[in-house]
Write an enzyme that holds these catalytic residues in place. Structure first.
Site, short mmCIF file in Angstrom:
data_model
loop_
_atom_site.label_atom_id
_atom_site.label_comp_id
_atom_site.label_asym_id
_atom_site.label_seq_id
_atom_site.Cartn_x
_atom_site.Cartn_y
_atom_site.Cartn_z
N GLN A 11 -4.53 -5.48 6.72
CA GLN A 11 -5.66 -6.74 6.47
C GLN A 11 -5.59 -7.88 7.34
OE1 GLN A 11 -7.76 -5.22 4.26
NE2 GLN A 11 -7.11 -3.30 3.53
N LYS B 53 -10.29 -1.20 10.32
CA LYS B 53 -10.29 -2.14 9.84
C LYS B 53 -10.92 -3.45 10.14
CE LYS B 53 -6.80 -0.45 6.52
NZ LYS B 53 -7.74 -0.29 5.26
N CYS C 164 -4.75 2.34 -3.36
CA CYS C 164 -3.73 3.32 -3.01
C CYS C 164 -2.46 2.14 -3.20
CB CYS C 164 -3.71 3.65 -1.52
SG CYS C 164 -5.22 4.67 -0.99
N HIS D 23 0.69 -0.88 0.03
CA HIS D 23 0.69 -0.37 -0.08
C HIS D 23 1.03 1.73 -0.24
CE1 HIS D 23 -3.41 2.74 1.79
NE2 HIS D 23 -3.72 1.84 1.40
N ASP E 55 2.91 -4.31 7.69
CA ASP E 55 1.85 -3.74 7.65
C ASP E 55 0.76 -4.89 7.86
OD1 ASP E 55 -0.31 -2.24 6.65
OD2 ASP E 55 0.10 -1.55 5.09
N1 7TS Z 1 -1.98 -0.68 4.27
C1 7TS Z 1 -2.82 -1.12 4.08
C2 7TS Z 1 -2.76 -3.08 3.45
C3 7TS Z 1 -3.95 -0.87 3.61
O1 7TS Z 1 -4.66 -2.02 3.29
C4 7TS Z 1 -4.25 -0.04 4.11
C5 7TS Z 1 -5.77 0.71 3.62
C6 7TS Z 1 -3.12 0.74 5.04
C7 7TS Z 1 -1.87 0.57 5.34
C8 7TS Z 1 -3.53 2.34 5.27
O2 7TS Z 1 -4.66 2.27 6.20
P1 7TS Z 1 -4.67 3.44 7.17
O3 7TS Z 1 -5.82 2.62 8.04
O4 7TS Z 1 -4.14 4.22 7.73
O5 7TS Z 1 -5.47 4.36 5.43
N2 7TS Z 1 -5.78 0.57 3.04
C9 7TS Z 1 -7.84 0.87 2.18
C10 7TS Z 1 -8.05 0.28 0.80
O6 7TS Z 1 -7.09 -1.09 0.19
N3 7TS Z 1 -8.63 1.00 0.91
O7 7TS Z 1 -9.56 1.76 1.75
C11 7TS Z 1 -8.41 1.55 2.32
#
Ligand code: 7TS
Length: 431
Positions: free
Chosen positions: A228, A251, A389, A148, A225
């Site tokens: 997910q 999430k 992203c 990401h 990371d």
């Molecule tokens: N890493 C992964 C693997 C992600 O899927 C996401 C967000 C992030 C980091 C960032 O997370 P945040 O909570 O700090 O924004 N992924 C997604 C997505 O797949 N669609 O919208 C956000």
């Protein structure tokens, strides 16, 4: 229960038998789970909502919403600084959130849990503190081709500032992480390996135990990371022996505005703070300021108090269901959806790794991903369309955008059927 009955039950859609010795619910009953999520009760354009955008953010059970309302209604106050009753209760609620997270991921201690705004801030924290303090010209950071943006851009910023080298582990056409290629990239200059546990764009589960072992053999640290992974499978940071693990509450059925950086205590305490302010200091004078130990040295200012309470409630919720039951339910959904979607004429699934989580990204002949998203929305189905992203991985497959269905613990096979039906309309309209 009679054996025959038992057999029928195991076969029945959406019911996963619990494993012996597990003190969680007697079976994963998806309808009971769905009843905990008020938002799922609605219709969209006159059709029952089918929420398949869990990789972007998941919905919240009543237990989380109620815990947060209760905090605001009965004991809300600032934390760590008041002697009064409310402040002590708020501090207890906030710190209980930290303890629950520590237990959930099997951290060695609560002090290894740093609250951040989310996974993005957690990764940036490591780049801005560990990276700035300990990485220099020619040191190498390894990431993978399916990261990401939040696990790419902070390292590029560090590259521009400190002259580090950024190396990228390739993936194959199915989206598998290439362990052999990774091993070749490791050198004595490799200081950090920063890799996703599950790809949000492909669904690939990376071979984390091997990734960590090979990195540690060369003396490199590992940041995962885990955005997910945490909502969908049991994660044990000590069994994996990872040095850092970053994730977001929103999430994993918790509120927005809070996330976690897990870090091994001895590493966190060598890292300088990067934001100064209240709560992170031991003492301040105009001449000299000293800092608290981790995690507090990284938590300057008033934290996300009620969000920590909500995150704690989300952990309680997941633990009551049992992560093995959640994982089994979602893997059943993935298998079912993969089979159903593969049978849709003109549809190609992007990402068919050997180890996959409940994320299916796909393309359809003659249909732009955004059109797919818009058309299925009219049938009440929420999917994401775009580059997720993760532009480099889209480039790797030569596509600008995909449609993506991502499952959560409340999704059902009937909902997959609704998606498949809606995709038939896409074909009719565009195909
Ligand atoms: N890493 C992964 C693997 C992600 O899927 C996401 C967000 C992030 C980091 C960032 O997370 P945040 O909570 O700090 O924004 N992924 C997604 C997505 O797949 N669609 O919208 C956000």
């Amino acid at each position: 229960m009679l054996n025959k009955e038992k057999e029928e039950m195991t076969k029945a859609t959406n019911v996963v038998e619990m494993t012996a010795g597990d003190n969680s619910m007697s079976a994963f009953d998806v309808e009971r789970v769905r009843a905990d999520f008020p938002i799922l009760e609605q219709t969209v354009y006159g059709r029952p909502l089918v929420y398949l955008d869990n990789a972007a953010s998941s919905q919240k059970p009543r237990q989380v919403i109620n815990a947060m309302s209760e905090a605001y209604e009965t004991y809300y106050s600032n934390v760590h600084r008041g002697l009064h009753n409310l402040s002590q209760r708020a501090t207890d609620g906030f710190e209980a959130g930290r303890e629950k997270i520590a237990r959930f991921i099997n951290a060695g201690s609560d002090d290894e849990i740093v609250f951040t705004r989310g996974a993005t801030e957690a990764i940036n924290l490591v780049a801005a503190t560990y990276g700035r303090a300990f990485l220099g010209e020619g040191d190498e950071v390894i990431i993978s081709h399916m990261e990401h943006h939040s696990n790419i851009v902070p390292w590029q910023m560090l590259r521009d500032e400190k002259g580090i080298t950024l190396k990228v582990v390739p993936i194959d056409d199915d989206g598998n992480f290439l362990l052999d290629e990774y091993e070749k990239l490791l050198t004595p200059r490799t200081k950090l390996v920063a890799v996703t546990h599950i790809s949000n764009a492909l669904g690939t589960i990376t071979p984390m135990a091997d990734i960590v072992r090979l990195a540690h053999d060369r003396g490199a640290l590992v940041l995962v990371d885990g955005c997910q992974a945490l909502p969908h499978m049991k994660v044990d940071v000590r069994a994996l022996d990872v040095d850092f693990y970053a994730f977001s509450s929103h999430k994993m059925y918790g509120p927005t505005g809070i996330g976690v950086l897990y870090g091994k205590s001895d590493i966190l305490n060598t890292m300088p703070p990067y934001q100064g302010g209240g709560e992170m200091i031991a003492s301040v004078s105009f001449e000299e300021t000293t800092y608290k130990a981790a995690p507090h040295r990284f938590e300057a200012g008033t934290p996300a108090i009620v969000e920590a309470v909500g995150l704690g409630a989300a952990v309680d919720y997941l633990e009551a269901l049992g992560m093995d039951n959640v994982a089994a339910h979602e893997s059943g959904l993935l298998a079912y959806a993969t089979q159903k979607l593969s049978a849709v004429p003109g549809l190609t699934i992007n990402g068919q790794a050997k180890e996959k989580a409940g994320i299916i990204a796909f393309l359809m002949e003659n249909a732009h991903a955004h059109d797919i998203g818009t058309i299925v929305d009219r049938a009440g189905v929420a999917v994401r369309a775009g580059h997720h992203c993760a532009q480099p991985v889209m480039d790797r497959f030569g596509v600008a955008a995909t449609a993506r269905a991502s499952f959560g613990l409340y999704n059902t096979r009937e909902e997959v059927d609704v998606l498949v039906e809606a995709l038939a309309a896409v074909r009719e309209l565009l195909g």
